[in-house]
Each structure stands twice: as structure tokens, then as C-alpha cells.
Design a protein around this motif. Structure first.
Motif, PDB file in Angstrom:
ATOM      1  N   MET A  12       0.783  -1.285   0.090  1.00  0.00           N
ATOM      2  CA  MET A  12       0.046  -0.104  -0.108  1.00  0.00           C
ATOM      3  C   MET A  12       0.851   1.194   0.061  1.00  0.00           C
ATOM      4  O   MET A  12       1.692   1.329   0.733  1.00  0.00           O
ATOM      5  CB  MET A  12      -0.839  -0.097   1.325  1.00  0.00           C
ATOM      6  N   THR A  13       0.513   2.028  -0.854  1.00  0.00           N
ATOM      7  CA  THR A  13       1.356   3.528  -0.934  1.00  0.00           C
ATOM      8  C   THR A  13       0.813   4.398   0.102  1.00  0.00           C
ATOM      9  O   THR A  13      -0.331   4.313   0.703  1.00  0.00           O
ATOM     10  CB  THR A  13       1.196   4.080  -2.034  1.00  0.00           C
ATOM     11  N   THR A  14       1.897   5.435   0.695  1.00  0.00           N
ATOM     12  CA  THR A  14       1.694   6.367   1.425  1.00  0.00           C
ATOM     13  C   THR A  14       1.065   7.639   0.929  1.00  0.00           C
ATOM     14  O   THR A  14       1.224   7.643  -0.362  1.00  0.00           O
ATOM     15  CB  THR A  14       3.047   6.484   2.384  1.00  0.00           C
ATOM     16  N   ALA A  15       0.567   8.418   1.661  1.00  0.00           N
ATOM     17  CA  ALA A  15      -0.074   9.739   1.099  1.00  0.00           C
ATOM     18  C   ALA A  15       1.196  10.536   0.285  1.00  0.00           C
ATOM     19  O   ALA A  15       1.092  11.180  -0.767  1.00  0.00           O
ATOM     20  CB  ALA A  15      -0.720  10.581   2.268  1.00  0.00           C
ATOM     21  N   ALA A  16       2.408  10.445   1.090  1.00  0.00           N
ATOM     22  CA  ALA A  16       3.561  11.039   0.593  1.00  0.00           C
ATOM     23  C   ALA A  16       3.960  10.560  -0.610  1.00  0.00           C
ATOM     24  O   ALA A  16       4.414  11.357  -1.534  1.00  0.00           O
ATOM     25  CB  ALA A  16       4.647  11.007   1.469  1.00  0.00           C
ATOM     26  N   GLU A  17       3.818   9.289  -0.939  1.00  0.00           N
ATOM     27  CA  GLU A  17       4.507   8.703  -2.022  1.00  0.00           C
ATOM     28  C   GLU A  17       3.315   9.214  -3.072  1.00  0.00           C
ATOM     29  O   GLU A  17       3.641   9.375  -4.376  1.00  0.00           O
ATOM     30  CB  GLU A  17       4.395   7.154  -2.187  1.00  0.00           C
ATOM     31  N   ARG A  18       1.968   8.993  -2.950  1.00  0.00           N
ATOM     32  CA  ARG A  18       1.102   9.513  -3.924  1.00  0.00           C
ATOM     33  C   ARG A  18       1.041  10.945  -4.386  1.00  0.00           C
ATOM     34  O   ARG A  18       1.006  11.077  -5.540  1.00  0.00           O
ATOM     35  CB  ARG A  18      -0.360   9.305  -3.266  1.00  0.00           C
ATOM     36  N   ALA A  19       1.489  11.775  -3.548  1.00  0.00           N
ATOM     37  CA  ALA A  19       1.629  13.218  -3.622  1.00  0.00           C
ATOM     38  C   ALA A  19       2.858  13.397  -4.539  1.00  0.00           C
ATOM     39  O   ALA A  19       2.957  14.016  -5.473  1.00  0.00           O
ATOM     40  CB  ALA A  19       1.811  14.003  -2.287  1.00  0.00           C
ATOM     41  N   SER A  20       4.003  12.530  -3.976  1.00  0.00           N
ATOM     42  CA  SER A  20       5.191  12.723  -4.795  1.00  0.00           C
ATOM     43  C   SER A  20       4.925  12.134  -6.199  1.00  0.00           C
ATOM     44  O   SER A  20       5.591  12.888  -7.292  1.00  0.00           O
ATOM     45  CB  SER A  20       6.092  12.077  -4.162  1.00  0.00           C
ATOM     46  N   ASP A  21       4.306  11.270  -6.468  1.00  0.00           N
ATOM     47  CA  ASP A  21       4.063  10.539  -7.796  1.00  0.00           C
ATOM     48  C   ASP A  21       3.697  11.401  -8.804  1.00  0.00           C
ATOM     49  O   ASP A  21       3.931  11.317  -9.945  1.00  0.00           O
ATOM     50  CB  ASP A  21       3.674   9.268  -7.689  1.00  0.00           C
ATOM     51  N   GLN A  22       2.673  12.089  -8.512  1.00  0.00           N
ATOM     52  CA  GLN A  22       1.926  12.954  -9.537  1.00  0.00           C
ATOM     53  C   GLN A  22       2.725  14.024  -9.935  1.00  0.00           C
ATOM     54  O   GLN A  22       2.528  14.752 -11.092  1.00  0.00           O
ATOM     55  CB  GLN A  22       0.730  13.589  -9.054  1.00  0.00           C
ATOM     56  N   TYR A  23       4.001  14.300  -9.465  1.00  0.00           N
ATOM     57  CA  TYR A  23       4.991  15.402  -9.920  1.00  0.00           C
ATOM     58  C   TYR A  23       6.502  14.804 -10.539  1.00  0.00           C
ATOM     59  O   TYR A  23       7.343  15.347 -10.981  1.00  0.00           O
ATOM     60  CB  TYR A  23       5.506  16.047  -8.744  1.00  0.00           C
ATOM     61  N   ARG A  24       6.237  13.402 -10.776  1.00  0.00           N
ATOM     62  CA  ARG A  24       7.347  12.688 -11.696  1.00  0.00           C
ATOM     63  C   ARG A  24       7.524  13.274 -13.178  1.00  0.00           C
ATOM     64  O   ARG A  24       6.491  13.653 -13.564  1.00  0.00           O
ATOM     65  CB  ARG A  24       7.023  11.193 -11.299  1.00  0.00           C
ATOM     66  N   PRO A  25       8.599  13.262 -13.453  1.00  0.00           N
ATOM     67  CA  PRO A  25       8.972  13.649 -14.925  1.00  0.00           C
ATOM     68  C   PRO A  25       8.686  12.624 -15.865  1.00  0.00           C
ATOM     69  O   PRO A  25       8.801  11.303 -15.637  1.00  0.00           O
ATOM     70  CB  PRO A  25      10.561  13.874 -15.105  1.00  0.00           C
ATOM     71  N   TYR A  26       8.104  12.936 -17.009  1.00  0.00           N
ATOM     72  CA  TYR A  26       7.794  11.974 -18.128  1.00  0.00           C
ATOM     73  C   TYR A  26       8.896  12.437 -19.442  1.00  0.00           C
ATOM     74  O   TYR A  26       9.008  13.566 -19.782  1.00  0.00           O
ATOM     75  CB  TYR A  26       6.348  12.104 -18.498  1.00  0.00           C
ATOM     76  N   PRO A  27       9.640  11.601 -19.767  1.00  0.00           N
ATOM     77  CA  PRO A  27      10.631  11.730 -20.686  1.00  0.00           C
ATOM     78  C   PRO A  27       9.846  11.898 -22.062  1.00  0.00           C
ATOM     79  O   PRO A  27       8.899  11.159 -22.559  1.00  0.00           O
ATOM     80  CB  PRO A  27      11.587  10.349 -20.824  1.00  0.00           C
ATOM     81  N   LEU A  28      10.258  12.850 -22.825  1.00  0.00           N
ATOM     82  CA  LEU A  28       9.551  13.407 -24.187  1.00  0.00           C
ATOM     83  C   LEU A  28      10.609  12.874 -25.346  1.00  0.00           C
ATOM     84  O   LEU A  28      10.453  12.926 -26.519  1.00  0.00           O
ATOM     85  CB  LEU A  28       9.334  14.855 -24.252  1.00  0.00           C
ATOM     86  N   GLY A  29      11.968  12.534 -24.831  1.00  0.00           N
ATOM     87  CA  GLY A  29      13.037  12.651 -25.818  1.00  0.00           C
ATOM     88  C   GLY A  29      13.589  13.926 -26.117  1.00  0.00           C
ATOM     89  O   GLY A  29      13.272  14.886 -25.680  1.00  0.00           O
ATOM     90  N   ASP A  30      14.986  13.744 -26.778  1.00  0.00           N
ATOM     91  CA  ASP A  30      15.864  14.863 -27.086  1.00  0.00           C
ATOM     92  C   ASP A  30      16.207  15.356 -25.623  1.00  0.00           C
ATOM     93  O   ASP A  30      16.457  16.895 -25.736  1.00  0.00           O
ATOM     94  CB  ASP A  30      15.221  15.808 -27.781  1.00  0.00           C
TER      95      ASP A  30
END
Length: 188
Positions: A1-19
Motif C-alpha cells: 500500500m502506498t503512503t500519502a507522501a508517495e502518492r503526492a510525490s508521484d504526481q510530480y514525476r517527470p515524463y521523458p519526451l526524448g531529446d
């Protein structure tokens, strides 16, 4: 089970676009770079001016495209925000791309992300106020006349203190800021 801190942090993770580019949610520390990026467009009356506090208050609405540098730092290439106006209407706002990054699909990526956010929020239509009608037309937006909401919703929206909502309603008080712009709408 994920914690509130993990869920909050996950929404701000970077998504690679290339280049070397990434897409991620904005954080408070990004406000100075956003203000710097949009300043020339505000000065040219392409974007409506906002106070710095408005950026902090709305930072959770913003997506950024950044270029990762060799030293681990990030350079802001573009930004856009998804602002919910009503239960079924959102706005693409504060969309800007650095001149050094134009022509690389950054604006399109940002608008597509804002449209995805609008869908998740439950919006059925997305509004923008723009000089870039060809760009937004290519993304399915159409120029609108009048106010595309029911009269009872219009009355409710008149209570908003938000300038974007006033632009959506085409109120006379925002005309000096919007001269030459087109109001466009996309149905999702």
C-alpha cells in the motif's frame, strides 16, 4: 500500500519526451522561471498580465516542458495550465514556449496534456483566448461567438473574479486586454 507522501510525490514525476526534454507538473520553485518565460508575451500583450501571487496560487494547474542539462539543472522550454471554469468547462491558459524551443512540438504536447487534465476533471469543453488560431485549430478548437453556456450558468460565472472567466464570457471590462484575440473552444 502506498503512503500519502508517495502518492503526492508521484504526481510530480517527470515524463521523458526524448531529446533531453521532460514533461512534469510545476512546483512552487518553478514560479520565477514561469514568470520570466511569459514576461515578453505579457509585454507584447499576447498574454494577460498576472501578479506573481496568481502563479503561486495556480501552480498546481501548470505543466512544464523542461530540458535536462548535463549538470542536472533544468531549463524551462514551455508551460501551460488547465483551469476549470465550471463543471464542464476548462481553460487552456498561460501557454508559452521559449523562442529557443519553438517548432519542436512543445506547445502541442502541453495543450494535449491540458486537454487530458480537463477530461479527468470532468470538463466537456475547453476554452482558450489566443492569437494563434491556426495552431489551436489544428488541435480541434473552433472560434466562438457569444457565450456557449446556459443563461443560468452565465449568471453564476459573472460572480467569478478570475480574468479568464471574464474573457470566456467576453465581458467589456476585459476588452483592453483581449483586442485582436480569438475566443476558441474545443468539445472533448
Amino acid at each position: 500500500m502506498t503512503t500519502a507522501a508517495e502518492r503526492a510525490s508521484d504526481q510530480y514525476r517527470p515524463y521523458p519526451l526524448g531529446d533531453g526534454l521532460i514533461l512534469r507538473r510545476a512546483r512552487a520553485a518553478d514560479v520565477p522561471a514561469i514568470v520570466e518565460l511569459v514576461a515578453p508575451m505579457v509585454d507584447a500583450r499576447i498574454l494577460v498580465p498576472k501578479e506573481r501571487v496568481d502563479y503561486f496560487e495556480g501552480i498546481h494547474e501548470f505543466w512544464l516542458v523542461l530540458e535536462l542539462q548535463d549538470d542536472g539543472s533544468e531549463v524551462l522550454a514551455g508551460c501551460a495550465a488547465c483551469h476549470l471554469i465550471w463543471s464542464d468547462v476548462a481553460e487552456v491558459r498561460t501557454i508559452a514556449t521559449s523562442p529557443a524551443y519553438r517548432g519542436r512540438g512543445i506547445g502541442r504536447t502541453l495543450v494535449e496534456q491540458v486537454l487530458a487534465d480537463a477530461r479527468v476533471l470532468g470538463a466537456k469543453r475547453v476554452f482558450c483566448l489566443t492569437f494563434e488560431t491556426d495552431f489551436f485549430s489544428s488541435l480541434g478548437f473552433e472560434v466562438i461567438e457569444g457565450t456557449p453556456v446556459a443563461p443560468e450558468v452565465y449568471v453564476e460565472l459573472l460572480h467569478s473574479r478570475d480574468e479568464g472567466t471574464a474573457e470566456f464570457l467576453d465581458l467589456a471590462r476585459v476588452k483592453p486586454n483581449t483586442l485582436g484575440n480569438s475566443r476558441m473552444l474545443r468539445t472533448l
